[in-house]
Design a protein around this motif. Structure first.
Motif, mmCIF file in Angstrom:
data_model
loop_
_atom_site.group_PDB
_atom_site.id
_atom_site.type_symbol
_atom_site.label_atom_id
_atom_site.label_comp_id
_atom_site.label_asym_id
_atom_site.label_seq_id
_atom_site.Cartn_x
_atom_site.Cartn_y
_atom_site.Cartn_z
ATOM 1 N N GLN A 34 0.826 -1.220 0.000
ATOM 2 C CA GLN A 34 0.000 0.000 0.000
ATOM 3 C C GLN A 34 0.857 1.266 0.000
ATOM 4 O O GLN A 34 0.342 2.361 -0.197
ATOM 5 C CB GLN A 34 -0.940 0.042 1.229
ATOM 6 C CG GLN A 34 -1.793 -1.205 1.427
ATOM 7 C CD GLN A 34 -2.427 -1.698 0.147
ATOM 8 O OE1 GLN A 34 -3.158 -0.963 -0.519
ATOM 9 N NE2 GLN A 34 -2.148 -2.945 -0.225
ATOM 10 N N PRO A 36 2.693 4.303 -1.074
ATOM 11 C CA PRO A 36 2.569 4.969 -2.380
ATOM 12 C C PRO A 36 3.844 4.930 -3.223
ATOM 13 O O PRO A 36 3.781 4.778 -4.443
ATOM 14 C CB PRO A 36 2.187 6.413 -2.029
ATOM 15 C CG PRO A 36 2.341 6.547 -0.561
ATOM 16 C CD PRO A 36 2.390 5.175 0.055
ATOM 17 N N ALA A 40 3.686 2.855 -6.774
ATOM 18 C CA ALA A 40 3.918 3.588 -8.027
ATOM 19 C C ALA A 40 4.793 2.797 -8.996
ATOM 20 O O ALA A 40 4.687 2.953 -10.213
ATOM 21 C CB ALA A 40 4.573 4.929 -7.713
#
Ligand SMILES: CC(C)(COP(=O)(O)OP(=O)(O)OC[C@H]1O[C@@H](n2cnc3c(N)ncnc32)[C@H](O)[C@@H]1OP(=O)(O)O)[C@@H](O)C(=O)NCCC(=O)NCCS
Length: 193
Positions: A34, A36, A40
């Motif tokens: 999770q 970020p 990405a």
């Protein structure tokens, strides 16, 4: 193939406790996905189902082949830092031992990926007779390439596989990846320095 006990493959480094990923660590693996900064680079945050399948596959890899990925925790506080480790890959249409890493964004640029990578190379040299070790990442993943270079790995070739293309949304089938490699003799030299 050697049978391995995942507990026996746990390692510690100067700052990290490296625990083999098994189904028992699925919640922590999901939490990592999770992040970020990690999501990405992996085409978005992975689902619970995907994470459960990945954890089970990593457990099988440790047990049947003696290599796999670790989750990395702060050796003092126990905080989850990242993941990485050695595994087998056929990305070059042959079987290679590969190393990889991912670190939660808030811990970037503190040398943790390099520490995981170094532990991976040591583990390979201690437990296998692999001469060549490879690592690969999208050509524009400068951070991961810097880790490879920091580990003394040498650029080998470019390949195309599913991944990210700089400036383009989503995962593409033929993204450009840089492959780096490391030979056992040069790893010995690096250790001696
Ligand atoms: C790539 C990644 C693992 C690097 O982790 P890290 O813990 O920050 O790396 P380190 O601190 O060990 O850095 C090693 C070297 O890379 C350099 N580096 C790190 N991130 C960089 C970046 N974004 N751009 C350029 N150099 C970078 C560091 O400065 C350091 O070089 P130095 O020793 O010469 O100073 C991390 O950014 C990450 O998890 N990214 C998302 C997931 C990912 O890309 N994983 C790899 C997929 S193949």
């Amino acid at each position: 193939m050697s049978a391995a006990d995942p507990v026996a493959t746990e390692r510690t480094t100067p700052r990290l406790r490296l625990r083999p990923i098994t189904a028992a660590l699925v919640d922590d693996l999901w939490e990592l996905h999770q992040d970020p900064g990690i999501a990405a680079w992996y085409g978005g945050a992975r689902s619970v189902e995907h994470t459960a399948a990945a954890a089970a596959a990593m457990q099988r890899s440790w047990i049947s082949g003696g290599l796999g990925k670790w989750l990395a925790y702060d050796g003092v506080t126990g905080e989850l830092i990242g993941r990485g480790g050695p595994s087998r890959t056929e990305v070059l249409d042959r079987e290679d031992v590969e190393i990889g890493w991912a670190v939660r964004q808030r811990f970037w640029r503190r040398g943790y990926a390099t520490e995981i990578g170094r532990a991976s190379l040591d583990f390979i040299d201690q437990t296998t007779d692999a001469d060549t070790v490879i690592a690969f990442t999208e050509v524009h993943n400068r951070g991961s390439r810097a880790v490879m270079e920091r580990l003394g790995m040498v650029y080998d070739r470019e390949i195309r596989r599913p991944g990210l293309v700089e400036g383009v949304e989503g995962v593409r089938d033929d993204a450009r990846f840089a492959v780096y490699s490391s030979k056992r003799a040069s790893r010995r030299l690096n250790q001696a320095e």
